[in-house]
Design a protein around this motif. Structure first.
Motif, PDB file in Angstrom:
ATOM      1  N   ALA B  16      41.312  39.001  52.739  1.00 35.69           N
ATOM      2  CA  ALA B  16      40.683  38.556  53.978  1.00 35.69           C
ATOM      3  C   ALA B  16      40.916  37.067  54.191  1.00 35.69           C
ATOM      4  O   ALA B  16      41.343  36.626  55.257  1.00 35.69           O
ATOM      5  N   ALA B  17      40.652  36.302  53.138  1.00 37.35           N
ATOM      6  CA  ALA B  17      40.825  34.852  53.225  1.00 37.35           C
ATOM      7  C   ALA B  17      42.262  34.500  53.581  1.00 37.35           C
ATOM      8  O   ALA B  17      42.524  33.619  54.397  1.00 37.35           O
ATOM      9  N   ALA B  18      43.183  35.204  52.960  1.00 42.82           N
ATOM     10  CA  ALA B  18      44.600  34.923  53.206  1.00 42.82           C
ATOM     11  C   ALA B  18      44.956  35.234  54.656  1.00 42.82           C
ATOM     12  O   ALA B  18      45.666  34.464  55.308  1.00 42.82           O
ATOM     13  N   SER B  19      44.462  36.349  55.151  1.00 46.76           N
ATOM     14  CA  SER B  19      44.705  36.707  56.561  1.00 46.76           C
ATOM     15  C   SER B  19      44.269  35.546  57.445  1.00 46.76           C
ATOM     16  O   SER B  19      45.039  35.037  58.266  1.00 46.76           O
ATOM     17  N   GLU B  20      43.033  35.156  57.234  1.00 51.32           N
ATOM     18  CA  GLU B  20      42.471  34.019  57.967  1.00 51.32           C
ATOM     19  C   GLU B  20      43.372  32.796  57.867  1.00 51.32           C
ATOM     20  O   GLU B  20      43.821  32.261  58.862  1.00 51.32           O
ATOM     21  N   ALA B  21      43.583  32.397  56.629  1.00 51.38           N
ATOM     22  CA  ALA B  21      44.315  31.157  56.372  1.00 51.38           C
ATOM     23  C   ALA B  21      45.696  31.180  57.023  1.00 51.38           C
ATOM     24  O   ALA B  21      46.106  30.223  57.681  1.00 51.38           O
ATOM     25  N   PHE B  22      46.408  32.275  56.838  1.00 53.89           N
ATOM     26  CA  PHE B  22      47.754  32.344  57.406  1.00 53.89           C
ATOM     27  C   PHE B  22      47.693  32.386  58.927  1.00 53.89           C
ATOM     28  O   PHE B  22      48.576  31.850  59.610  1.00 53.89           O
ATOM     29  N   ALA B  23      46.650  33.062  59.447  1.00 54.68           N
ATOM     30  CA  ALA B  23      46.499  33.101  60.904  1.00 54.68           C
ATOM     31  C   ALA B  23      46.275  31.697  61.439  1.00 54.68           C
ATOM     32  O   ALA B  23      46.811  31.316  62.473  1.00 54.68           O
ATOM     33  N   GLN B  24      45.500  30.924  60.686  1.00 53.40           N
ATOM     34  CA  GLN B  24      45.183  29.578  61.160  1.00 53.40           C
ATOM     35  C   GLN B  24      46.318  28.573  60.952  1.00 53.40           C
ATOM     36  O   GLN B  24      46.720  27.876  61.860  1.00 53.40           O
ATOM     37  N   THR B  31      48.156  28.255  48.754  1.00 51.58           N
ATOM     38  CA  THR B  31      47.479  29.264  47.950  1.00 51.58           C
ATOM     39  C   THR B  31      46.099  28.740  47.565  1.00 51.58           C
ATOM     40  O   THR B  31      45.135  29.493  47.491  1.00 51.58           O
ATOM     41  N   GLU B  32      46.039  27.455  47.360  1.00 51.57           N
ATOM     42  CA  GLU B  32      44.765  26.818  47.004  1.00 51.57           C
ATOM     43  C   GLU B  32      43.764  26.984  48.141  1.00 51.57           C
ATOM     44  O   GLU B  32      42.593  27.288  47.916  1.00 51.57           O
ATOM     45  N   GLN B  33      44.234  26.803  49.359  1.00 46.87           N
ATOM     46  CA  GLN B  33      43.356  26.997  50.516  1.00 46.87           C
ATOM     47  C   GLN B  33      42.842  28.424  50.546  1.00 46.87           C
ATOM     48  O   GLN B  33      41.653  28.669  50.772  1.00 46.87           O
ATOM     49  N   VAL B  34      43.734  29.349  50.339  1.00 51.11           N
ATOM     50  CA  VAL B  34      43.356  30.761  50.334  1.00 51.11           C
ATOM     51  C   VAL B  34      42.276  30.983  49.282  1.00 51.11           C
ATOM     52  O   VAL B  34      41.246  31.602  49.554  1.00 51.11           O
ATOM     53  N   ALA B  35      42.516  30.460  48.096  1.00 52.32           N
ATOM     54  CA  ALA B  35      41.568  30.638  47.000  1.00 52.32           C
ATOM     55  C   ALA B  35      40.193  30.092  47.385  1.00 52.32           C
ATOM     56  O   ALA B  35      39.174  30.750  47.222  1.00 52.32           O
ATOM     57  N   GLN B  36      40.213  28.896  47.914  1.00 45.97           N
ATOM     58  CA  GLN B  36      38.963  28.251  48.297  1.00 45.97           C
ATOM     59  C   GLN B  36      38.215  29.089  49.320  1.00 45.97           C
ATOM     60  O   GLN B  36      37.028  29.378  49.170  1.00 45.97           O
ATOM     61  N   GLN B  37      38.950  29.507  50.339  1.00 43.52           N
ATOM     62  CA  GLN B  37      38.337  30.297  51.400  1.00 43.52           C
ATOM     63  C   GLN B  37      37.803  31.621  50.844  1.00 43.52           C
ATOM     64  O   GLN B  37      36.847  32.183  51.376  1.00 43.52           O
ATOM     65  N   ALA B  38      38.416  32.093  49.775  1.00 37.59           N
ATOM     66  CA  ALA B  38      37.977  33.364  49.183  1.00 37.59           C
ATOM     67  C   ALA B  38      36.870  33.121  48.159  1.00 37.59           C
ATOM     68  O   ALA B  38      36.276  34.066  47.646  1.00 37.59           O
ATOM     69  N   HIS B  48      45.880  38.530  41.102  1.00 30.82           N
ATOM     70  CA  HIS B  48      45.937  39.687  41.995  1.00 30.82           C
ATOM     71  C   HIS B  48      47.279  39.797  42.718  1.00 30.82           C
ATOM     72  O   HIS B  48      47.785  40.887  42.946  1.00 30.82           O
ATOM     73  N   PHE B  49      47.843  38.643  43.049  1.00 28.60           N
ATOM     74  CA  PHE B  49      49.124  38.633  43.749  1.00 28.60           C
ATOM     75  C   PHE B  49      50.028  37.620  43.065  1.00 28.60           C
ATOM     76  O   PHE B  49      49.965  36.432  43.387  1.00 28.60           O
ATOM     77  N   PRO B  50      50.843  38.087  42.153  1.00 28.69           N
ATOM     78  CA  PRO B  50      51.607  37.196  41.273  1.00 28.69           C
ATOM     79  C   PRO B  50      52.420  36.141  42.007  1.00 28.69           C
ATOM     80  O   PRO B  50      52.840  35.159  41.420  1.00 28.69           O
ATOM     81  N   THR B  51      52.645  36.368  43.294  1.00 35.69           N
ATOM     82  CA  THR B  51      53.490  35.455  44.041  1.00 35.69           C
ATOM     83  C   THR B  51      52.906  35.277  45.431  1.00 35.69           C
ATOM     84  O   THR B  51      52.241  36.168  45.943  1.00 35.69           O
ATOM     85  N   LYS B  52      53.169  34.145  46.011  1.00 33.37           N
ATOM     86  CA  LYS B  52      52.666  33.932  47.353  1.00 33.37           C
ATOM     87  C   LYS B  52      53.213  35.008  48.287  1.00 33.37           C
ATOM     88  O   LYS B  52      52.517  35.524  49.153  1.00 33.37           O
ATOM     89  N   ASP B  53      54.464  35.328  48.095  1.00 34.59           N
ATOM     90  CA  ASP B  53      55.084  36.360  48.921  1.00 34.59           C
ATOM     91  C   ASP B  53      54.390  37.700  48.761  1.00 34.59           C
ATOM     92  O   ASP B  53      54.260  38.458  49.719  1.00 34.59           O
ATOM     93  N   ASP B  54      53.947  37.980  47.556  1.00 30.00           N
ATOM     94  CA  ASP B  54      53.240  39.238  47.335  1.00 30.00           C
ATOM     95  C   ASP B  54      51.999  39.297  48.223  1.00 30.00           C
ATOM     96  O   ASP B  54      51.633  40.352  48.736  1.00 30.00           O
TER      97      ASP B  54
END
Lengths: 170, 170, 170, 170
Positions: B16-24, B31-38, B48-54
């Motif tokens: 969810a956080a990643a969706s948000e972050a990438f949308a924004q 990845t750090e932003q995603v983590a923080q938001q999550a 959970h996702f060994p790579t950013k691309d994953d």
DNA sequence: TATGAATGAGAGTTCATTCAT
DNA sequence: GATGAATGAACTCTCATTCAT
């Protein structure tokens, strides 16, 4: 003056190289790669385009201006085809644009004006129904731009896809 | 099993956080932003996702699967609308797809299958002319996806733009 | 050319700093530490040695070449001593070699060639018995290298240890 | 008590797995890898060995004790052979020892004592000249340890290399 | 003006270690 | 005691941008 000629030649070479580079490697293309492909050093690239974004903007503007000119003597069908083709050439640059909030306002307005006139002519020629407005045409042009980046994009698919849009406009 | 529950919750939160972050912020979101938001540490994201691309791929797949499901009980018109709306939500992610050569093959094929069936139903209902093929519909869906990212995209523009496409398909 | 000079000076400084750093902290020494000790920024280290391993390799090669040169005009006894001393200076680097599978093939072959000739001269001088082969000499040099890293290594111990080896070769 | 048996079995499994893992991947072997190879979870590894270094130390001690025992009933020649063979098995662990300043003092002293006695017997048997001291024998054992890690180490090379050392001691 | 070496903040990724279950 | 998910400091490497030559 000789220097100025050199500079102009460099600027052109850099723009061309950048187009290539971004088309090939997407927005991830390095400034160094661009410089190399242009046959100059990085410093020179930055002298002409103080920022990577400036480079992106310049490419976009060039592209949009080319299209604006084209719009002036094309039918609606021809123009959609041209836009799709340009999209295939410029590939990732358009994508890159989404990334940074680049200011291409002027160029875009210029294109919109040309398209507005094109639309009027199209309506007169019965190529477009009277209720169609410019902004949806612009949206559809953008749309066509991306459709053209489909990995399966062939001349046949191109024909069928654009046909749908053009049919919808009529 | 309890930990499994925690892990699952985290996985969902990260997605969810990643969706948000990438949308924004587009694919450039850290990845750090995603983590923080999550609300987790970076390490957890990478567990959970060994790579950013994953991560990008996972989001895309989720999105495509959601759409595939939707396609199963929608009319053509409803589906195009849904795709446009999803595009607005997911904003940059789709763009990110162009970037890295992400492997969403399966999910995309799944969606294509659903769309194929939707198209058959649409033909039977007179919503699409018999000569229309799936690949141009897919291309037009992609197109609509990007059209929806127009900065001027309003419900009115949305209506007029999709109307053109739907009319062209009929 | 001027810049080339600067670059060369930096390259040398980095190599020296890296030798130091690895000797002190083992292969775990940070690239950042190396950079600092060399008085440059990390980026510069990576510009000269694209990978940490490249740095390790470069140091090893330098060391092996220095030894190969030395081998050309030394007696067997002198050379073993020199190798032991080099090992003390370079300390951990040699250890690091076991770590990553670094490609020092060429340099090692070069050293082996020099040692082969040294061995021939030693045999002629009665310093080595005729049945001795190069590969065991190389093995013994490696061995001496590590013996020299003993924490209790003193000039006395050095003398007695090498004496055993040299006596064994005669 | 049943638990204690389990724990003991786990401890042994972890030690064995760690030996393997470090032998294969060098000191870079992950604690996770060790755990996996031992069939337990990471947490369990850390319960038994609070620190990665503790694990390394434990392996070393085990190895040194095994050798100390061996030294008690071997000739000098047999013992050097045994040490070389052990080195081949334990491969990288010894290297890892150089890295961190691990405290194996006791075990090392124990081995030294055994070797001292071995040396006395060897002198009595005419296998070693009277002037030889323990510390150079220890240094040479270390040396043999590393010589045995030569990539070209064959039973033939082993024989010739050790022969030189043993001849030197006599 | 052009060059290309240097800079250094920042990004992705790893892994020893902790701790809730 | 065992599990394995979570943590987060640390590390390697990248690249837009600057600046001495």
């Amino acid at each position: 003056m000789a220097l100025r000629a050199d500079a102009a030649r460099n600027r052109a070479a850099i723009l061309a190289a950048a187009s290539e580079a971004f088309a090939q490697h997407g927005p991830k293309a390095t400034t160094e790669q661009v410089a190399q492909q242009a046959g100059v050093a990085v410093g020179t690239v930055f002298r002409h385009f103080p920022t990577k974004d400036d480079l992106l903007i310049a490419i976009m503007k060039e592209s949009l201006e080319r299209l604006a000119t084209l719009a002036n003597d094309s039918t609606l069908a021809e123009f959609f085809g041209a836009v799709a083709d340009e999209a295939v050439r410029t590939r990732m640059v358009v994508t890159a644009l989404g990334d940074s909030r680049l200011d291409i306002g002027d160029a875009l307005r210029g294109l919109t004006d040309s398209v507005r006139q094109l639309l009027e002519r199209a309506k007169a020629a019965g190529e477009a129904r009277p209720t169609v407005q410019v902004d949806e045409v612009m949206a559809l042009l953008t749309a066509a731009t991306y459709a053209a980046q489909q990995s399966s994009w062939t001349s046949d698919l191109r024909h069928r896809t654009l046909a749908v849009i053009l049919r919808g406009l009529r």
